[in-house]
Design an enzyme around this catalytic site. Sequence first.
Site, PDB file in Angstrom:
ATOM      1  N   ASN A  57       1.297   4.966 -22.600  1.00  0.00           N
ATOM      2  CA  ASN A  57       1.111   5.941 -21.434  1.00  0.00           C
ATOM      3  C   ASN A  57      -0.430   5.924 -21.193  1.00  0.00           C
ATOM      4  O   ASN A  57      -0.988   5.805 -19.897  1.00  0.00           O
ATOM      5  CB  ASN A  57       1.722   7.307 -21.782  1.00  0.00           C
ATOM      6  CG  ASN A  57       3.317   7.378 -21.577  1.00  0.00           C
ATOM      7  OD1 ASN A  57       3.710   6.236 -20.780  1.00  0.00           O
ATOM      8  ND2 ASN A  57       3.964   8.371 -21.923  1.00  0.00           N
ATOM      9  N   ARG A 380      11.771  -2.142  -8.578  1.00  0.00           N
ATOM     10  CA  ARG A 380      11.711  -2.739  -9.820  1.00  0.00           C
ATOM     11  C   ARG A 380      13.266  -3.141 -10.363  1.00  0.00           C
ATOM     12  O   ARG A 380      14.104  -2.307 -10.175  1.00  0.00           O
ATOM     13  CB  ARG A 380      11.058  -1.596 -10.986  1.00  0.00           C
ATOM     14  CG  ARG A 380       9.848  -1.290 -10.466  1.00  0.00           C
ATOM     15  CD  ARG A 380       9.326  -0.217 -11.760  1.00  0.00           C
ATOM     16  NE  ARG A 380       8.212   0.567 -11.342  1.00  0.00           N
ATOM     17  CZ  ARG A 380       6.848   0.361 -11.373  1.00  0.00           C
ATOM     18  NH1 ARG A 380       6.705  -0.952 -11.685  1.00  0.00           N
ATOM     19  NH2 ARG A 380       5.944   1.087 -11.039  1.00  0.00           N
ATOM     20  N   HIS A 440      10.029   2.518  -1.313  1.00  0.00           N
ATOM     21  CA  HIS A 440      10.445   3.099  -2.786  1.00  0.00           C
ATOM     22  C   HIS A 440      11.698   3.591  -2.507  1.00  0.00           C
ATOM     23  O   HIS A 440      12.320   3.820  -3.623  1.00  0.00           O
ATOM     24  CB  HIS A 440       9.187   4.307  -2.908  1.00  0.00           C
ATOM     25  CG  HIS A 440       9.280   4.902  -4.309  1.00  0.00           C
ATOM     26  ND1 HIS A 440       9.771   6.145  -4.841  1.00  0.00           N
ATOM     27  CD2 HIS A 440       9.099   4.286  -5.699  1.00  0.00           C
ATOM     28  CE1 HIS A 440       9.839   6.260  -6.004  1.00  0.00           C
ATOM     29  NE2 HIS A 440       9.304   4.773  -6.386  1.00  0.00           N
ATOM     30  N   HIS A 597      14.363  11.462 -14.571  1.00  0.00           N
ATOM     31  CA  HIS A 597      13.698  10.613 -13.625  1.00  0.00           C
ATOM     32  C   HIS A 597      14.309  11.205 -12.221  1.00  0.00           C
ATOM     33  O   HIS A 597      13.711  10.802 -11.181  1.00  0.00           O
ATOM     34  CB  HIS A 597      13.890   9.323 -13.857  1.00  0.00           C
ATOM     35  CG  HIS A 597      13.276   8.516 -12.845  1.00  0.00           C
ATOM     36  ND1 HIS A 597      13.850   7.551 -12.053  1.00  0.00           N
ATOM     37  CD2 HIS A 597      11.917   8.163 -12.727  1.00  0.00           C
ATOM     38  CE1 HIS A 597      13.011   6.876 -11.430  1.00  0.00           C
ATOM     39  NE2 HIS A 597      11.642   7.156 -11.772  1.00  0.00           N
TER      40      HIS A 597
END
Length: 715
Positions: A57, A380, A440, A597
């Site tokens: 990260n 992704r 997105h 998430h």
Amino acid sequence: MNAPAETRTVDLKEGQSRYFNREMSWLAFNRRVLEEAANPAHPLLERLRFLSISGSNLDEFFSVRVAGLKEQQLEGLEERSYDGQTPAQQLERISEEADALIAEQQQTWLVLADLLGQSGVEVVGAADLDESEREWLRTFLSEQILPVLTPQAVDPSHPFPFVPNLGYALVFAMVDSADKEPVSEVLMIPPSVPRFLQLPGTQTRFISIDAAIAAHLDVLFPGFELVAAGAFRVLRDTDIEIEEDAEDLVRTFRSAIKQRRRGRVIRLEFTSGTPLDLENLVREGVGAEHALIAENSGVIGIADLQQLVDVEGHAALRFATYKPRFPERVKEHDGDCFAAIRDKDFVVHHPYESFDVVVAFLRQAASDPDVVAIKQTLYRAGKQSAIIDALVAAAEAGKSVTAVVELKARFDEEQNLFWASRLERAGVQVVYGFTQWKTHAKVSMVVKREGGSFRTYCHFGTGNYHPTTARFYTDLSFFTASKRAARDAAKLFNFISGYVRPKGLELLVMSPVSLREKLNAWIDAEIANAKAGKPAAIWAKMNSLVDPRIIEKLYEASEAGVKIELIIRGICCLRPGIAGLSSNIRVKSIVGRFLEHSRIWCFANGARLPHGKARLFISSADWMPRNLDRRVEVAVPLENSTVHAQVLEQVMVANLIDNQQSWLLDGSSGQYRRVAGDKKPFNLHTYFMTNPSLSGRGQSLEGRKVPKLKLEQGG
């Protein structure tokens, strides 16, 4: 932007902004990740995994966020952050906080290394090897490692070698034994060479590659004497900037990806004790004149400890294996996803319920002769993607397949270019969307011929179509055959492929079209209810809250009497619990086995939460300027009563009452404190691993009651 004038007394200390600094908030998040490495409730190798994640990260943070600030500083830009800091001021604070964080990482590694050693996983030095291990290591290095390594002298005829981003290397000052001439040598450790070598034998023992090389310099540098040595690691600017008027987006991205390897050096790390003359050699060699320089007393590249996490065996040192459930509702229709969706809308809660149902949805669409078209967004998709395989199969079967492939998905640009090429070869119509905006949204639509007409089935998600991350990211997949959803999804794809701005949306809310305005309207409705004396509350779960206009609207709602509960895993620039500013706002962060998430928004709508009347949405968007203004995002209202109850009364309430993995944000200091476990322990991850969902459980589980969760605080 300038904050609106304050109309009431606000309990902020002198010099405090109405917002927390974004970068410092991110560092606070990574500190929470690091804290999990010290959490005795986790198995040892899982604690090591948290430590390695905190390292990776931080690497990305330097390569993207710090790189951007550094560029602003070097170009003399004085644009201030929302909390009023210049790039130089932010870089100074970041450097101080990041160095402290790295020191904590090293201390955590020392503790974990000792505990792991006691549990049978050792990292040893060359002096700790027995004779058989020394013989094996010398042979292994000579035959397997040294042929891959290329020592390079540094002198006028041998320029300093290029060191890529995350590149790790050893540097030596040596003397030629024959003529006593000094020589400087650099030895790059290629990514293909493991940082830790596992020694043979019944015990699990490792030695670091640099310790192994240091013990065998006579093999690598015969005829030279060692004077001094050190190690270093390079972090470069990895952001990609694309001109809006690029004529060929694919060619531009291919070129930009190659250039990224040579981005400006942002941070240069040395092992402590590296002589100054060797440090200077490296600084000049890699062009680090403007880089942040740091010395490290332990492991450089803490993310590389992931290799030890993946060691075979030692199941007791990991979380117990969890096998996600396949939704019973689909099983009851003999695995026919379309029959299940046609029967009733339902939600799949990942990773507790398998992502395989999303893959099955597309595979069945590919093989069904009645399916005529598939449209799919791809942000992704991972390296081994069953989703791509399904789309290819559909196109090869003669169906009309459209894939929106987002080239600007950071660090997935190259993989997405590869997928785009494969899809095009199969006959898929590949669309790259907007140059200035990222696509997105997570949407899939399948058009199927049924009884002489067409029916459209839709999937909307809060997470990516990525089978690997779906095993440890918590996300929601919503399946529906709603005609309104179908019409709106078609408008979304037409917007992306043909720039046809959607009008008359019936169900979906979309950015950058109307999402910001709708958010404001929903919050305003809660303000009006509070002023009218009706129940007024907002519950929202997301990854980040940064947008200052939304924050100001939440401040306004708070002081109007709206009770606001925010579950924000990562960055939060809002200050909660400040008198006169945010007295009715609470912010918590959840960090645990799974990465939170999902994005879920709930507005009380005149009833006390949780309640069936509440406005409830799932979305792909966080509340950040980029999501609301510069990305194509979707928010989907959940109207089916069972789905509504699952997401509001099960998922959201579980998040709010968790007291085992939760942290509360102090609005004054910006510090997070772990929620005290003085009440009955409740771990939301354990709860969802052991209880069926509401909307996906099916008739076969109707007799098994889902425990009713009770909320003791909040709106």
